[in-house]
Scaffold this motif. Structure first.
Motif, PDB file in Angstrom:
ATOM      1  N   ASN A  14       0.834  -1.200   0.000  1.00  0.00           N
ATOM      2  CA  ASN A  14       0.000   0.000   0.000  1.00  0.00           C
ATOM      3  C   ASN A  14       0.867   1.247   0.000  1.00  0.00           C
ATOM      4  O   ASN A  14       2.068   1.197   0.248  1.00  0.00           O
ATOM      5  CB  ASN A  14      -0.927  -0.032   1.219  1.00  0.00           C
ATOM      6  CG  ASN A  14      -2.070  -1.015   1.009  1.00  0.00           C
ATOM      7  OD1 ASN A  14      -3.094  -0.682   0.417  1.00  0.00           O
ATOM      8  ND2 ASN A  14      -1.889  -2.248   1.457  1.00  0.00           N
ATOM      9  N   THR A  93     -14.947 -17.025   0.446  1.00  0.00           N
ATOM     10  CA  THR A  93     -14.169 -15.785   0.501  1.00  0.00           C
ATOM     11  C   THR A  93     -14.802 -14.750  -0.429  1.00  0.00           C
ATOM     12  O   THR A  93     -15.752 -15.049  -1.151  1.00  0.00           O
ATOM     13  CB  THR A  93     -12.726 -16.019   0.017  1.00  0.00           C
ATOM     14  OG1 THR A  93     -12.769 -16.304  -1.388  1.00  0.00           O
ATOM     15  CG2 THR A  93     -12.073 -17.183   0.756  1.00  0.00           C
ATOM     16  N   ASN A  94     -14.245 -13.562  -0.440  1.00  0.00           N
ATOM     17  CA  ASN A  94     -14.656 -12.560  -1.419  1.00  0.00           C
ATOM     18  C   ASN A  94     -13.588 -12.477  -2.515  1.00  0.00           C
ATOM     19  O   ASN A  94     -13.320 -11.420  -3.069  1.00  0.00           O
ATOM     20  CB  ASN A  94     -14.857 -11.208  -0.730  1.00  0.00           C
ATOM     21  CG  ASN A  94     -15.535 -10.217  -1.647  1.00  0.00           C
ATOM     22  OD1 ASN A  94     -16.257 -10.597  -2.571  1.00  0.00           O
ATOM     23  ND2 ASN A  94     -15.287  -8.941  -1.418  1.00  0.00           N
ATOM     24  N   LYS A 238     -10.560 -21.517  11.218  1.00  0.00           N
ATOM     25  CA  LYS A 238     -11.848 -21.879  10.596  1.00  0.00           C
ATOM     26  C   LYS A 238     -12.269 -23.283  11.030  1.00  0.00           C
ATOM     27  O   LYS A 238     -13.433 -23.645  10.888  1.00  0.00           O
ATOM     28  CB  LYS A 238     -11.744 -21.816   9.072  1.00  0.00           C
ATOM     29  CG  LYS A 238     -11.716 -20.418   8.516  1.00  0.00           C
ATOM     30  CD  LYS A 238     -13.114 -19.847   8.386  1.00  0.00           C
ATOM     31  CE  LYS A 238     -13.043 -18.355   8.165  1.00  0.00           C
ATOM     32  NZ  LYS A 238     -14.344 -17.699   8.321  1.00  0.00           N
ATOM     33  N   ARG A 263      -7.265 -14.580   7.351  1.00  0.00           N
ATOM     34  CA  ARG A 263      -8.410 -13.902   6.746  1.00  0.00           C
ATOM     35  C   ARG A 263      -8.903 -12.720   7.558  1.00  0.00           C
ATOM     36  O   ARG A 263      -9.930 -12.132   7.240  1.00  0.00           O
ATOM     37  CB  ARG A 263      -9.530 -14.913   6.514  1.00  0.00           C
ATOM     38  CG  ARG A 263      -9.147 -15.906   5.407  1.00  0.00           C
ATOM     39  CD  ARG A 263     -10.204 -16.926   5.149  1.00  0.00           C
ATOM     40  NE  ARG A 263     -11.480 -16.314   4.799  1.00  0.00           N
ATOM     41  CZ  ARG A 263     -12.574 -17.014   4.521  1.00  0.00           C
ATOM     42  NH1 ARG A 263     -12.524 -18.330   4.555  1.00  0.00           N
ATOM     43  NH2 ARG A 263     -13.694 -16.407   4.222  1.00  0.00           N
ATOM     44  N   ASN A 264      -8.199 -12.370   8.636  1.00  0.00           N
ATOM     45  CA  ASN A 264      -8.619 -11.192   9.399  1.00  0.00           C
ATOM     46  C   ASN A 264      -7.384 -10.412   9.835  1.00  0.00           C
ATOM     47  O   ASN A 264      -6.369 -11.011  10.201  1.00  0.00           O
ATOM     48  CB  ASN A 264      -9.448 -11.615  10.624  1.00  0.00           C
ATOM     49  CG  ASN A 264     -10.244 -10.451  11.191  1.00  0.00           C
ATOM     50  OD1 ASN A 264     -10.184  -9.319  10.682  1.00  0.00           O
ATOM     51  ND2 ASN A 264     -10.989 -10.700  12.252  1.00  0.00           N
ATOM     52  N   THR A 265      -7.489  -9.104   9.786  1.00  0.00           N
ATOM     53  CA  THR A 265      -6.346  -8.254  10.120  1.00  0.00           C
ATOM     54  C   THR A 265      -6.019  -8.246  11.611  1.00  0.00           C
ATOM     55  O   THR A 265      -4.926  -7.831  11.996  1.00  0.00           O
ATOM     56  CB  THR A 265      -6.622  -6.797   9.698  1.00  0.00           C
ATOM     57  OG1 THR A 265      -7.923  -6.430  10.165  1.00  0.00           O
ATOM     58  CG2 THR A 265      -6.555  -6.625   8.190  1.00  0.00           C
ATOM     59  N   LYS A 266      -6.952  -8.693  12.440  1.00  0.00           N
ATOM     60  CA  LYS A 266      -6.697  -8.627  13.878  1.00  0.00           C
ATOM     61  C   LYS A 266      -5.438  -9.425  14.226  1.00  0.00           C
ATOM     62  O   LYS A 266      -5.348 -10.626  13.969  1.00  0.00           O
ATOM     63  CB  LYS A 266      -7.894  -9.170  14.654  1.00  0.00           C
ATOM     64  CG  LYS A 266      -7.741  -8.968  16.143  1.00  0.00           C
ATOM     65  CD  LYS A 266      -9.005  -9.328  16.891  1.00  0.00           C
ATOM     66  CE  LYS A 266      -8.869  -8.905  18.343  1.00  0.00           C
ATOM     67  NZ  LYS A 266     -10.094  -9.191  19.096  1.00  0.00           N
ATOM     68  N   GLU A 298      -3.071 -13.894   0.947  1.00  0.00           N
ATOM     69  CA  GLU A 298      -3.559 -12.871   0.024  1.00  0.00           C
ATOM     70  C   GLU A 298      -4.898 -12.257   0.419  1.00  0.00           C
ATOM     71  O   GLU A 298      -5.352 -11.319  -0.229  1.00  0.00           O
ATOM     72  CB  GLU A 298      -3.656 -13.442  -1.396  1.00  0.00           C
ATOM     73  CG  GLU A 298      -2.513 -12.984  -2.263  1.00  0.00           C
ATOM     74  CD  GLU A 298      -2.893 -12.959  -3.732  1.00  0.00           C
ATOM     75  OE1 GLU A 298      -3.039 -14.052  -4.300  1.00  0.00           O
ATOM     76  OE2 GLU A 298      -3.041 -11.868  -4.292  1.00  0.00           O
ATOM     77  N   TYR A 299      -5.531 -12.790   1.458  1.00  0.00           N
ATOM     78  CA  TYR A 299      -6.789 -12.186   1.925  1.00  0.00           C
ATOM     79  C   TYR A 299      -6.521 -10.944   2.743  1.00  0.00           C
ATOM     80  O   TYR A 299      -7.440 -10.245   3.145  1.00  0.00           O
ATOM     81  CB  TYR A 299      -7.588 -13.208   2.745  1.00  0.00           C
ATOM     82  CG  TYR A 299      -7.761 -14.490   1.985  1.00  0.00           C
ATOM     83  CD1 TYR A 299      -8.590 -14.523   0.869  1.00  0.00           C
ATOM     84  CD2 TYR A 299      -7.045 -15.626   2.315  1.00  0.00           C
ATOM     85  CE1 TYR A 299      -8.711 -15.680   0.111  1.00  0.00           C
ATOM     86  CE2 TYR A 299      -7.157 -16.786   1.567  1.00  0.00           C
ATOM     87  CZ  TYR A 299      -7.988 -16.796   0.468  1.00  0.00           C
ATOM     88  OH  TYR A 299      -8.085 -17.926  -0.294  1.00  0.00           O
ATOM     89  N   LEU A 300      -5.263 -10.675   3.018  1.00  0.00           N
ATOM     90  CA  LEU A 300      -4.885  -9.535   3.864  1.00  0.00           C
ATOM     91  C   LEU A 300      -4.155  -8.494   3.036  1.00  0.00           C
ATOM     92  O   LEU A 300      -3.494  -8.811   2.054  1.00  0.00           O
ATOM     93  CB  LEU A 300      -3.937 -10.011   4.975  1.00  0.00           C
ATOM     94  CG  LEU A 300      -4.500 -11.006   5.974  1.00  0.00           C
ATOM     95  CD1 LEU A 300      -3.375 -11.569   6.841  1.00  0.00           C
ATOM     96  CD2 LEU A 300      -5.561 -10.331   6.844  1.00  0.00           C
ATOM     97  N   PRO A 301      -4.208  -7.217   3.478  1.00  0.00           N
ATOM     98  CA  PRO A 301      -3.307  -6.228   2.880  1.00  0.00           C
ATOM     99  C   PRO A 301      -1.863  -6.636   3.181  1.00  0.00           C
ATOM    100  O   PRO A 301      -1.588  -7.286   4.195  1.00  0.00           O
ATOM    101  CB  PRO A 301      -3.674  -4.922   3.597  1.00  0.00           C
ATOM    102  CG  PRO A 301      -5.008  -5.157   4.215  1.00  0.00           C
ATOM    103  CD  PRO A 301      -5.077  -6.634   4.509  1.00  0.00           C
TER     104      PRO A 301
END
Lengths: 324, 327
Positions: A14, A93-94, A238, A263-266, A298-301
């Motif tokens: 980014n 996923t999206n 999951k 799959r989560n930024t936390k 790849e699901y994360l930034p």
């Protein structure tokens, strides 16, 4: 206890860092650069993401699958017998992939990933894990318009992908990961799955790992331990039931411990990582653990992915001190 | 004479070049919020004029102020959401995925002012446009809630306040989009229905929803449990395959029928649009059928969007005349 990754790594960073690969692909699509130029950017980004994994402290890295649009089409586009159709959702996923359609006899023509492996290995100070999408998952996520049954397709793919495993072995890959998330959605197909993987891995001497994600192996355990792999990778986020499932029989292999949520930024805390390692250490000795994220990152930034890897390494170092 | 075949669109319109440039300049800090807002109003007025000129029945404001349908709201929910980094959705396409960072709550109207402005430009009704609670959560990271259920229900509660603000402003139609609703139907469909009810129950307004491409078959006929009057589906893109689902189980709500493909440069012919409408009318009475594009028009150029809408309206007029339907 070693740290590793499960496959893909975010392709672009980014701001303020430039999204070079995205720009290069856009320019390639507009005809402004040729394929060699695009490959050169892919190579540079591959080196960059290997460096990021090394910087985070990962013991066994991947090439980040920078050239791969997804796990399916990277193989389907390079084998005979497939055409590529419209976009379809990848599990829940999206993220979408273009669905391979089997329109003829599937056939491996030449090494698909071996050159990528060689390039990554030559540019990495750490061992590089090679990645192959398994025959069951490739079949399940494709549309079959040629073979009379799913079994026929899966077994044919196993025979063909075996060539790829042998090519990777020849290229010197120290670990070959076979990715099979789809079996968790169709557990009733385990006998076919097992037959296909036996066929694919027969005579392979390189260390081979079987990885699953987005669910648990309830119903497949302990039979899954009979497959010709030295490690089994599981998703404990999951598939939290995996913690209990693996206590029901002796765990005779190494365990790919997927405890960092891809799959989560936390960000997991060091304590959480320690707790999760503690939960399995009575089942699997700590020196038989590969600690890794739950799936590809790849699901994360990009920045979140790197931060997660660094935290994972921190947690594992702490665990090594505390648990010995 | 029966009524029906009302025409509307799904929400977004293509942004004029001057607005795209201004949005870039704004993100680089080269122009201020006021200057951008004034260009957004200028573009909105053009969108309203185009729809009036084409002759649509229910208008939209065109979403000139929105980029992404989730990030737009996330930015305004600044006390509980943050804008995250880029995540790839497919190929070389990326989106900025927001992060839920705190307890979701309404901070004041997010869409009412633009709706009022658009409605002030026309005598035709303008639809309010919201992103549904399930999609808002599903397309965000969640660093706050222990479960998806809690996040979705809190999101629904805050969207209800937005609905109330729109109704108070005078909106008679509100469309609440749920393109993510078929992500994991077995696990979550009841939750999506419950959340939609939390948003709309007991509010005096006509609610519509738009369900995008994807495995529509997985949620049919379950989708009929959504507490809305109209559901819109992208028929054209799948060549009216969905009619087969409707043959198996009757569609008992109003149906929004997508009759032009928003991912195709080609402008449909009047005849093929008429054909699609007639096929649908074999299964549903005209007063329960709405005619629309497949999805938001922002993927098309202004000229393509205008041409597709003109063909759509012309086809509707032909079919109305043929069947003696009053518009």
């Amino acid at each position: 206890m070693l740290t590793t990754v499960v496959g893909n790594y975010p392709k672009i960073p980014n701001r303020p860092r430039p999204a070079r690969l995205r720009a290069a692909i856009a320019r390639f699509e507009r005809g402004e650069i040729d394929e060699d130029e695009l490959r050169r950017v892919e190579d540079e980004v591959t080196i960059e993401v290997i460096e990021e994994q090394v910087e985070a402290g990962i013991d066994i890295v991947s090439n980040g699958q920078i050239r791969w649009e997804d796990d399916q089409t990277y193989f389907a586009r390079r084998m005979d017998g497939f055409s590529i159709d419209g976009l379809i959702r990848y599990f829940d996923t999206n993220t979408y992939y273009r669905q391979p359609v089997v329109t003829g006899a599937v056939q491996w023509r030449q090494p698909i990933t071996a050159e990528d492996y060689r390039f990554a290995a030559a540019h990495s100070p750490r061992p590089v894990k090679a990645l192959v999408t398994g025959p069951y998952t490739l079949a399940a996520l494709s549309a079959n318009e040629h073979y009379g049954s799913l079994s026929d397709l899966v077994l044919a793919l196993a025979q063909e992908l075996r060539q790829e495993v042998l090519a990777l072995e020849k290229a010197g890959a120290p670990i070959i990961q076979v990715s099979e998330p789809a079996i968790l959605k169709h557990k009733e197909h385990f006998p076919l799955f097992s037959q296909a993987l036996q066929r694919m891995m027969q005579g392979v001497t390189a260390e081979a790992h079987l990885y699953t994600w987005f669910g648990d192996i309830g119903g497949l355990f302990p039979h899954i331990l009979e497959l010709p792999f030295s490690a089994i990778g599981l998703d404990f986020v999951k598939g939290p039931a995996n913690y209990d499932i693996i206590t029901t029989a002796p765990f005779t292999k190494k365990l790919g411990l997927g405890i960092i949520d891809a799959r989560n930024t936390k960000l997991e805390t060091v304590d959480q990582i320690l707790d999760r390692i503690r939960r399995v250490r009575d089942v699997v000795p700590v020196d038989s653990l590969y600690v890794n994220p739950t799936s590809g990152l790849e699901y994360l930034p990009r920045e979140a992915a790197q931060a997660k890897l660094a935290r994972m390494v921190e947690g594992v170092r702490q665990a090594q001190e505390v648990l010995g | 004479m029966s009524k029906g075949l009302l025409t509307t669109t799904v929400g977004s319109f293509p942004k004029p070049d001057y607005l795209t440039r201004a949005r870039n300049q704004f993100s680089l800090g080269k122009i201020g919020r006021e200057e951008l807002a004034s260009l957004e109003r200028q573009a909105t007025a053009e969108v309203i004029r185009l729809q009036e000129e084409v002759g649509l029945d229910i208008l939209v404001h065109g979403e000139m102020e929105r980029g992404d349908m989730v990030a737009y709201f996330a930015e305004l929910l600044s006390e509980s959401m943050a804008i995250g980094g880029l995540v790839r959705s497919y190929g070389n396409r990326y989106y900025r995925k927001p992060i839920i960072t705190g307890k979701l709550h309404w901070q004041g109207p997010m869409t009412a002012e633009m709706w009022r402005y658009a409605q002030g430009l026309t005598d035709k009704p303008v639809k309010g446009m919201l992103t549904g609670p399930y999609t808002m959560v599903e397309w965000s990271f969640d660093e706050y809630y222990p479960s998806r259920r809690e996040a979705v229900l809190d999101m629904a509660r805050l969207l209800r306040e937005e609905v109330e603000a729109l109704v108070e402003a005078g909106a008679k139609y509100i469309q609440i989009d749920e393109p993510a609703i078929h992500t994991r139907p077995e696990e979550d469909f009841d939750l999506a229905v419950e959340a939609m009810a939390l948003v709309v129950d007991g509010i005096d307004c006509e609610f519509h929803t738009h369900i995008c491409y994807g495995e529509v078959g997985l949620i049919y006929p379950d989708m009929l449990r959504l507490p809305v009057k109209q559901i819109h589906l992208a028929f054209k893109n799948t060549d009216f395959e969905y009619l087969k689902l409707l043959e198996k189980h009757p569609f008992d709500k109003d149906l929004g029928v997508g009759v032009v493909d928003v991912h195709d440069h080609r402008v449909e012919t009047v005849e093929e649009v008429e054909d699609g409408i007639r096929k649908t009318l074999k299964l549903l009475p005209s007063e329960r059928v709405w005619i629309e594009p497949d999805c938001g028009l922002k993927t098309r150029t202004w000229e393509e969007a205008a041409a597709k809408l003109r063909v759509m309206v012309q086809a509707v007029r032909e079919v109305r005349r043929e069947l003696g339907i009053e518009g």
